[in-house]
Design an enzyme around this catalytic site. Structure first.
Site, PDB file in Angstrom:
ATOM      1  N   CYS A   1     -18.656  74.522  50.058  1.00 21.33           N
ATOM      2  CA  CYS A   1     -19.672  73.628  49.500  1.00 21.33           C
ATOM      3  C   CYS A   1     -19.555  72.247  50.140  1.00 21.33           C
ATOM      4  CB  CYS A   1     -19.478  73.515  47.987  1.00 21.33           C
ATOM      5  SG  CYS A   1     -20.578  72.313  47.204  1.00 21.33           S
TER       6      CYS A   1
ATOM      7  N   CYS B   1     -18.537  69.529  47.179  1.00 21.11           N
ATOM      8  CA  CYS B   1     -17.220  69.425  46.552  1.00 21.11           C
ATOM      9  C   CYS B   1     -16.119  70.170  47.293  1.00 21.11           C
ATOM     10  CB  CYS B   1     -17.292  69.932  45.114  1.00 21.11           C
ATOM     11  SG  CYS B   1     -17.431  71.741  44.969  1.00 21.11           S
TER      12      CYS B   1
ATOM     13  N   CYS C   1     -19.232  73.114  41.470  1.00 19.69           N
ATOM     14  CA  CYS C   1     -20.021  71.930  41.103  1.00 19.69           C
ATOM     15  C   CYS C   1     -21.463  72.246  40.728  1.00 19.69           C
ATOM     16  CB  CYS C   1     -19.996  70.905  42.231  1.00 19.69           C
ATOM     17  SG  CYS C   1     -20.915  71.405  43.715  1.00 19.69           S
TER      18      CYS C   1
ATOM     19  N   ASP D   1     -14.964  72.196  76.294  1.00 11.80           N
ATOM     20  CA  ASP D   1     -14.130  73.108  75.519  1.00 11.80           C
ATOM     21  C   ASP D   1     -14.818  74.469  75.407  1.00 11.80           C
ATOM     22  OD1 ASP D   1     -12.542  74.414  73.715  1.00 11.80           O
ATOM     23  OD2 ASP D   1     -12.766  72.945  72.108  1.00 11.80           O
TER      24      ASP D   1
END
Length: 418
Positions: free
Chosen positions: A197, A200, A217, A337
């Site tokens: 999430c 949260c 949440c 990368d």
């Protein structure tokens, strides 16, 4: 252009001159150098060029260029459109695009994810289009959670209308910062970057697809008013009317792009019956999905820059009897990368003849070997065609998947096909 202050007029004129010189000398299309020179003369030029226009900004990790092209096609129903639909998605490119269309009231600008807050602030757009966020060029770009946070904060300070993909939790969280939003169920095949999430940090519950919510949440997928139905190749509008897409661009990703484009066009007052026919005319975008014939063999070009893009490209490959060429570079535009190669599942290529090319072919070869995918190495597409023709005289088609600079090199070999 005449409404611009004199300094801005001079900056725009110098930029256009530099762009023309760049094209004439074969250095490039001039989008970047033209904007760079214009900014030296007038640092606030982007804001001045945007004033009085109804702009749509398009940002995402994947699909920006295609969706920009689709939206621009739809908005031409209203008249001329200022756009950078072939790329150049930083402020220098935006300045060139707007300078080249001084009389266009409407505009569509593809925007690099990192630059969206700045361009949003400078241009005060009518619409901001957000589609997906996933890892890409980690040596250059920010972590995507940080990008989403910056998007959310910038949108909270704006009165713009957001058109966003509700199926991507990071994009939805960013879009929730806006005061006005149209939510589209556009799908999300690549989910590996969005299990947590963004509000949260809790683990998201992601079933049944496309629903998602956070048990910690309570944050959840917004209610959508537009949706793409890949099973029936259709878009469903807010009135629950189905619009068969029948696009000339392949795959679920382009159906999603089309749904987003139709929702954006509707925000400009263009209904589906007027926008969809324009989308159906597009067959290729800056060389993507283009097929060229060489020595009697059709070569189809697919661009894939990151794990999410490779997953979508694998989904539109022809049957296993059609060979595939994979080409990877690691230049600055690609990102240095190449560890992202290990996030891609290459087992889908088993049973298919696979060739590897590009500056980082050994990295790719090791990854394929690990997934037990047999491969052959090559230097050029033409070498592969020659080899295949010698062994299979009846060969008719080859697919090519390449990351950004590898794709551009192959495209340039064929005359920068459109």
């Amino acid at each position: 252009m005449s409404e611009l202050p004199l300094r801005a007029q001079l900056a725009a004129a110098l930029g256009k001159g530099a762009a023309s010189l760049s094209r004439a000398t074969g250095r490039g299309d001039g989008s970047v150098i033209g904007g760079r020179i214009a900014l030296k003369v007038e640092p606030d030029l982007l804001a001045k060029l945007a004033r009085g226009r109804r702009l749509a900004l398009v940002s995402a990790t994947n699909g920006k260029t295609t969706t920009t092209r689709l939206i621009a096609a739809a908005l031409r129903e209203l008249g001329p459109v200022a756009t950078n639909e072939h790329g150049a998605n930083m402020p220098t490119g935006h300045i060139t695009a707007l300078s080249n269309a001084p009389d266009a009231r409407n505009g569509v600008l593809e925007v690099d994810e990192k630059y969206l807050p700045r361009v949003l602030r400078d241009t005060n757009p009518a619409v901001v289009v957000l589609m997906n966020l996933s890892r890409d060029q980690m040596d250059r770009a920010s972590e995507i959670n940080l990008l989403a946070k910056k998007w959310r904060e910038a949108l909270a300070l704006s009165e713009t209308h957001v058109v966003a993909n509700a199926d991507d939790p990071l994009v939805a969280w960013a879009g929730m910062g806006a005061h006005y939003a149209t939510w589209v169920s556009a799908g999300q095949r690549w989910k590996e970057d969005s299990w947590c999430c963004p509000e949260c940090g809790g683990h998201l519950k992601r079933e049944p697809d496309p629903h998602w919510e956070c048990p910690e949440c309570g944050m959840r997928r917004p209610e959508t008013t537009w949706a793409v139905d890949n099973r029936t190749d259709a878009v469903i509008d807010p009135y629950e009317q189905r619009w068969p897409l029948r696009l000339n661009l392949p795959g679920d990703a382009n159906r999603a792009n089309a749904a987003i484009a139709m929702a954006t066009a509707a925000a400009y007052g263009i209904p589906p019956e007027r926008s969809l026919p324009r989308l159906q005319e597009i067959r290729s975008v800056a060389g993507r999905y283009t097929s060229v014939v060489t020595d009697g063999v059709e070569v189809r070009l697919l661009l894939a820059k990151n794990p999410a893009g490779w997953l979508e490209s694998f989904a539109v490959l022809d049957p296993p009897r059609v060979p595939v060429i994979l080409s990877v570079n690691a230049q600055i535009p690609d990102g240095k990368d190449t560890s992202w190669l290990w996030d891609v599942d290459y087992t889908v290529l088993r049973g298919r003849r696979v060739f590897v090319m590009g500056e980082r072919r050994t990295d790719l070869a090791l990854r394929l070997e690990t997934d037990e995918v047999p491969f052959e190495t090559a230097d050029k597409v033409s070498d592969v065609i020659t080899r295949l023709k010698a062994e299979q005289p009846d060969i008719t088609k080859v697919d090519v998947i390449a990351n950004y600079t590898a794709f551009q090199q192959i495209r340039a070999h064929y005359g920068r096909v459109q």
